[in-house]
Design an enzyme around this catalytic site. Structure first.
Site, PDB file in Angstrom:
ATOM      1  N   SER A 177     -34.099  61.654  61.611  1.00  0.00           N
ATOM      2  CA  SER A 177     -33.921  60.781  62.735  1.00  0.00           C
ATOM      3  C   SER A 177     -34.931  61.145  63.663  1.00  0.00           C
ATOM      4  O   SER A 177     -35.436  60.206  64.691  1.00  0.00           O
ATOM      5  CB  SER A 177     -32.652  60.997  63.334  1.00  0.00           C
ATOM      6  OG  SER A 177     -32.276  62.327  63.593  1.00  0.00           O
ATOM      7  N   HIS A 205     -30.625  56.177  58.904  1.00  0.00           N
ATOM      8  CA  HIS A 205     -31.621  55.383  59.392  1.00  0.00           C
ATOM      9  C   HIS A 205     -32.529  54.668  58.308  1.00  0.00           C
ATOM     10  O   HIS A 205     -33.440  53.925  58.458  1.00  0.00           O
ATOM     11  CB  HIS A 205     -32.804  56.032  59.865  1.00  0.00           C
ATOM     12  CG  HIS A 205     -32.293  57.033  61.282  1.00  0.00           C
ATOM     13  ND1 HIS A 205     -32.175  56.380  62.402  1.00  0.00           N
ATOM     14  CD2 HIS A 205     -31.675  58.183  61.510  1.00  0.00           C
ATOM     15  CE1 HIS A 205     -31.762  57.181  63.243  1.00  0.00           C
ATOM     16  NE2 HIS A 205     -31.530  58.261  62.789  1.00  0.00           N
ATOM     17  N   LYS A 236     -26.769  51.027  63.430  1.00  0.00           N
ATOM     18  CA  LYS A 236     -28.352  51.212  63.698  1.00  0.00           C
ATOM     19  C   LYS A 236     -28.970  49.894  62.993  1.00  0.00           C
ATOM     20  O   LYS A 236     -28.814  48.820  63.649  1.00  0.00           O
ATOM     21  CB  LYS A 236     -28.851  52.277  62.797  1.00  0.00           C
ATOM     22  CG  LYS A 236     -28.514  53.341  63.920  1.00  0.00           C
ATOM     23  CD  LYS A 236     -28.770  55.007  63.288  1.00  0.00           C
ATOM     24  CE  LYS A 236     -28.449  55.843  64.182  1.00  0.00           C
ATOM     25  NZ  LYS A 236     -27.970  57.197  63.924  1.00  0.00           N
TER      26      LYS A 236
HETATM   27  C1  PLP Z   1     -26.943  58.266  64.310  1.00  0.00           C
HETATM   28  C2  PLP Z   1     -26.848  59.424  63.346  1.00  0.00           C
HETATM   29  C3  PLP Z   1     -25.466  59.771  62.967  1.00  0.00           C
HETATM   30  C4  PLP Z   1     -24.426  59.468  63.977  1.00  0.00           C
HETATM   31  O1  PLP Z   1     -23.763  58.163  63.533  1.00  0.00           O
HETATM   32  P1  PLP Z   1     -23.056  57.412  64.839  1.00  0.00           P
HETATM   33  O2  PLP Z   1     -22.509  56.182  63.981  1.00  0.00           O
HETATM   34  O3  PLP Z   1     -24.196  57.138  65.749  1.00  0.00           O
HETATM   35  O4  PLP Z   1     -22.030  58.387  65.229  1.00  0.00           O
HETATM   36  C5  PLP Z   1     -25.204  60.523  61.727  1.00  0.00           C
HETATM   37  N1  PLP Z   1     -26.491  60.887  61.128  1.00  0.00           N
HETATM   38  C6  PLP Z   1     -27.710  60.432  61.392  1.00  0.00           C
HETATM   39  C7  PLP Z   1     -28.833  61.100  60.542  1.00  0.00           C
HETATM   40  C8  PLP Z   1     -27.685  59.596  62.482  1.00  0.00           C
HETATM   41  O5  PLP Z   1     -29.011  59.204  62.904  1.00  0.00           O
END
Ligand code: PLP
Length: 382
Positions: A177, A205, A236
């Site tokens: 990320s 991602h 996302k």
């Molecule tokens: C954003 C993210 C999460 C958490 O997801 P949410 O739905 O925002 O709680 C978990 N793992 C990774 C790698 C992320 O980028």
């Protein structure tokens, strides 16, 4: 009075680590009004430009007519609707798995999976740079947590030399990320013997972004069958909210029985699940969004190299510019803000000391001209 907190806050300020929020208006889009002024933003995870998609919004409105707003209860009580169920079936098909299970957030999905599957006598072996939620999950499970150097398959291999006597889970992000690089999955998967072991890939991602159909890093590498537990988020690239875990029938049934962050929480609103079904259709079929994204990314990388920026080795929409100190990262982020360009400075402890950076992210909703604007501004502030 409560106990003293000011010392901590003061320390955060002194170390340039103090976090603040900005308040934005309107829809998630490259052009937004934040803190009362129009900005061009390069910091969202809305990679495919779906967060404000009119078709998804219409499905949501229609679904609210049908399901109302709140889901009212947990999935195991009466919060599980036919909308959730249909989305789970579609996600299972999309990921080529027997089953998929919705969670309210990705953070909760990771907590739920790892703590349901592992206990004190087990071990988690994780890449150094995995998402915070995976580390918290490992801690919650009580399993022994070992971390290997980022992306270093031989470091992982040495951790795997001793056979697993109890359960062993290898954990990695699909796309990292903060760095934007992709885990070397085929090499990781070649490493280990399946006895007592499994692999969990958090592709928050990658889903929607990588692979011709948006299937994420497992589609990118064509290694879907070898990944036991696949986790994806819906907030996302999918542009909605929530998360899912996909895997075998046995895995999902185990999670329904024992993942506490699944059991003891309210189900996501049914209308969100319904809206996500529309989003999933778009993700699968509109490959042109991924093509557009690729071309913006390559435009950016070419331009950034010409200016001499320190880019990371990333082909994904996460394009960090590494600057070193927190102070310098903040200074650049503020200088960009003065030019009405929104890019977040990412500082320790989110990233390791000395690797503070501007985390630039792209969306299929950006235009070439906006990327040019970003490059010109970066050239002035670098
Ligand atoms: C954003 C993210 C999460 C958490 O997801 P949410 O739905 O925002 O709680 C978990 N793992 C990774 C790698 C992320 O980028």
């Amino acid at each position: 009075m409560m106990f003293e907190l000011n010392g901590f806050l003061q320390q955060q300020r002194e170390q340039d680590l103090y976090r603040t929020r900005i308040t934005c208006e309107g829809m998630q889009a490259p052009l937004q009004v934040c803190e009362g002024k129009p900005v061009l933003s390069f910091c969202s995870n809305d990679y495919l430009g779906l967060a404000a998609d009119a078709r998804i919004a219409k499905t949501l409105r229609d679904a609210i007519e049908k399901y109302g707003v709140g889901s009212g209860a947990a999935h195991l009580i009466n919060g599980h609707t036919s909308a959730h169920h249909a989305l789970e079936e579609e996600l299972a098909e999309f990921t080529g798995r027997e089953r998929a299970l919705l969670f309210s957030t990705g953070y909760m999905a990771n907590l739920g999976v790892i703590s349901a599957l592992l206990g004190r006598n087990d071990e988690v072996i994780a890449d150094k740079l995995v998402h915070a939620s995976l580390i918290d999950a490992a801690k919650l499970s009580g399993a022994k947590l070992q971390r290997y150097q980022h992306g270093d398959v031989s470091a992982l291999q040495s951790r795997l030399e001793k056979p697993a006597v109890t359960k062993r889970l290898i954990v990695t992000d699909g796309v990292f990320s903060m760095d934007g690089d992709i885990a070397p999955l085929p090499k990781i998967l070649k490493q280990f013997d399946k006895t007592n072991s499994a692999v969990l890939v958090d592709d928050a991602h990658g889903f929607g972004v990588l692979g011709k159909h948006g299937g994420g890093c497992v589609e990118h590498f064509n290694c879907n069958d070898d990944v036991d537990i696949l986790m994806g988020t819906l907030g996302k690239a999918f542009g909605t909210f929530g998360a899912f875990v996909a895997g075998s029938e046995e895995l999902i049934e185990t999670l329904i029985q024992s993942a506490r962050s699944y059991i003891f929480t309210t189900a996501m609103p049914a209308a969100i699940a319904e809206a996500t079904r529309t989003s999933l259709k778009i993700v699968k079929t509109e490959n042109e969004r991924r093509e557009k994204l690729k071309s913006l990314i390559s435009q950016f990388r070419t331009g950034a190299r010409e200016i001499g920026l320190n880019l990371a080795d990333s082909i994904t929409p996460i394009q960090p510019v590494i600057v070193g100190s927190s102070k310098q990262a903040l200074k650049m982020s503020r200088a960009l803000a003065e030019k009405d360009i929104l890019v977040t400075a990412i500082r320790p402890p989110t990233v390791s000391k000395g690797s503070a950076r501007l985390r630039i992210t792209f969306s299929a909703a950006h235009t070439e001209k906006q990327v040019e604007e970003l490059l010109s501004a970066l050239e002035l502030v670098a």
